[in-house]
Design a protein around this motif. Sequence first.
Motif, PDB file in Angstrom:
ATOM      1  N   PHE A  82       0.813  -1.219   0.000  1.00  0.00           N
ATOM      2  CA  PHE A  82       0.000   0.000   0.000  1.00  0.00           C
ATOM      3  C   PHE A  82       0.846   1.268   0.000  1.00  0.00           C
ATOM      4  O   PHE A  82       0.370   2.344   0.351  1.00  0.00           O
ATOM      5  CB  PHE A  82      -0.950  -0.007   1.199  1.00  0.00           C
ATOM      6  N   GLY A  83       2.121   1.127  -0.371  1.00  0.00           N
ATOM      7  CA  GLY A  83       2.973   2.303  -0.480  1.00  0.00           C
ATOM      8  C   GLY A  83       3.576   2.788   0.810  1.00  0.00           C
ATOM      9  O   GLY A  83       4.053   3.921   0.887  1.00  0.00           O
ATOM     10  N   GLY A  84       3.589   1.958   1.835  1.00  0.00           N
ATOM     11  CA  GLY A  84       4.187   2.345   3.112  1.00  0.00           C
ATOM     12  C   GLY A  84       3.449   1.733   4.282  1.00  0.00           C
ATOM     13  O   GLY A  84       2.372   1.145   4.121  1.00  0.00           O
ATOM     14  N   ILE A  85       4.038   1.864   5.479  1.00  0.00           N
ATOM     15  CA  ILE A  85       3.418   1.369   6.700  1.00  0.00           C
ATOM     16  C   ILE A  85       3.396   2.492   7.732  1.00  0.00           C
ATOM     17  O   ILE A  85       4.426   3.108   8.019  1.00  0.00           O
ATOM     18  CB  ILE A  85       4.195   0.157   7.278  1.00  0.00           C
ATOM     19  N   ASP A  86       2.220   2.762   8.274  1.00  0.00           N
ATOM     20  CA  ASP A  86       2.059   3.774   9.317  1.00  0.00           C
ATOM     21  C   ASP A  86       1.958   3.150  10.701  1.00  0.00           C
ATOM     22  O   ASP A  86       2.297   3.794  11.702  1.00  0.00           O
ATOM     23  CB  ASP A  86       0.773   4.578   9.074  1.00  0.00           C
ATOM     24  N   ILE A  87       1.449   1.918  10.757  1.00  0.00           N
ATOM     25  CA  ILE A  87       1.180   1.249  12.029  1.00  0.00           C
ATOM     26  C   ILE A  87       1.800  -0.141  12.000  1.00  0.00           C
ATOM     27  O   ILE A  87       1.488  -0.950  11.117  1.00  0.00           O
ATOM     28  CB  ILE A  87      -0.340   1.118  12.278  1.00  0.00           C
ATOM     29  N   LEU A  88       2.672  -0.408  12.952  1.00  0.00           N
ATOM     30  CA  LEU A  88       3.276  -1.733  13.099  1.00  0.00           C
ATOM     31  C   LEU A  88       2.787  -2.352  14.397  1.00  0.00           C
ATOM     32  O   LEU A  88       3.009  -1.804  15.473  1.00  0.00           O
ATOM     33  CB  LEU A  88       4.803  -1.627  13.118  1.00  0.00           C
ATOM     34  N   VAL A  89       2.099  -3.482  14.283  1.00  0.00           N
ATOM     35  CA  VAL A  89       1.651  -4.221  15.465  1.00  0.00           C
ATOM     36  C   VAL A  89       2.447  -5.522  15.540  1.00  0.00           C
ATOM     37  O   VAL A  89       2.234  -6.439  14.741  1.00  0.00           O
ATOM     38  CB  VAL A  89       0.140  -4.532  15.425  1.00  0.00           C
ATOM     39  N   ASN A  90       3.374  -5.580  16.474  1.00  0.00           N
ATOM     40  CA  ASN A  90       4.192  -6.774  16.670  1.00  0.00           C
ATOM     41  C   ASN A  90       3.454  -7.738  17.597  1.00  0.00           C
ATOM     42  O   ASN A  90       3.558  -7.671  18.823  1.00  0.00           O
ATOM     43  CB  ASN A  90       5.553  -6.392  17.270  1.00  0.00           C
ATOM     44  N   ASN A  91       2.681  -8.614  16.985  1.00  0.00           N
ATOM     45  CA  ASN A  91       1.876  -9.579  17.735  1.00  0.00           C
ATOM     46  C   ASN A  91       2.459 -10.988  17.691  1.00  0.00           C
ATOM     47  O   ASN A  91       2.285 -11.761  18.628  1.00  0.00           O
ATOM     48  CB  ASN A  91       0.454  -9.599  17.170  1.00  0.00           C
TER      49      ASN A  91
END
Length: 268
Positions: A82-91
Amino acid sequence: MDLQLNGKRALVTGSTSGIGRAIALTLAAEGAAVIVHGRDAARAKETADAITARGGRSAIALGDLTTNPDAQRIAEAAETAFGGIDILVNNAASNDGEPTWTADGPDQWLALYNANVASAVRLITALTPPMRTAGWGRVIQIGSAAHPFPLPMKAAYSATKAALANLTVSLAKELTGTGVTANTISPGPTATEHFHELALNFAHHHGMGDDTTAATRALLQGPLANPSGRLTEPHEIAALTALVASPLGASINGANLRIDGALTPTVN
């Protein structure tokens, strides 16, 4: 409430089942484009399809996070989707087995630390620089009540979750003034497939046959007793994660947010 997540892009690791799947579905329902991560292609597709069936946007990034090349490939695939990552959830994490106090124990501890801590570090390293450049981002670690309240017979797992929460505070400080926050969300006993397996094993060892309902009741009246008197539901953890991930959570930073029914005997 509008969490203002429309247009945001999230990578949720370990999102093919349980808590991770609930988080992926919730973020997507709030308008975020979600990259589903896992190691099982069929299960990943099932989660991604569930998102799109509800009108959301999804993509898939498959692979193992325990090696540098694979983690980098996953990060690149997530950014490309999607052209980038704003939210990283390390689950994503391992909770299967427990290292022994034997000569092989230290290597087993290191392997678990690699799976539960270094894997998160790999993605933080890969994905936070663009967040800094953009002036906005969220890093959310899914921890455990085992961090402040170490579990018996789970010393190594508890230690990895403590390390994850600790590094998150340091990360929040290092990200000062960047618009990127870092937090830990620490669930207690949660109604997932993993807990069902635990309850079934408990039932078998305590003469209850396959009665997981009775086993769950016994656990909540005994070793897992908490003032709420119930298991946490995955969608509840997902709702908290979505709030922390949103622009409305801008002042939630460097925190360890317990969602455990007050299982942990501490004021923080």
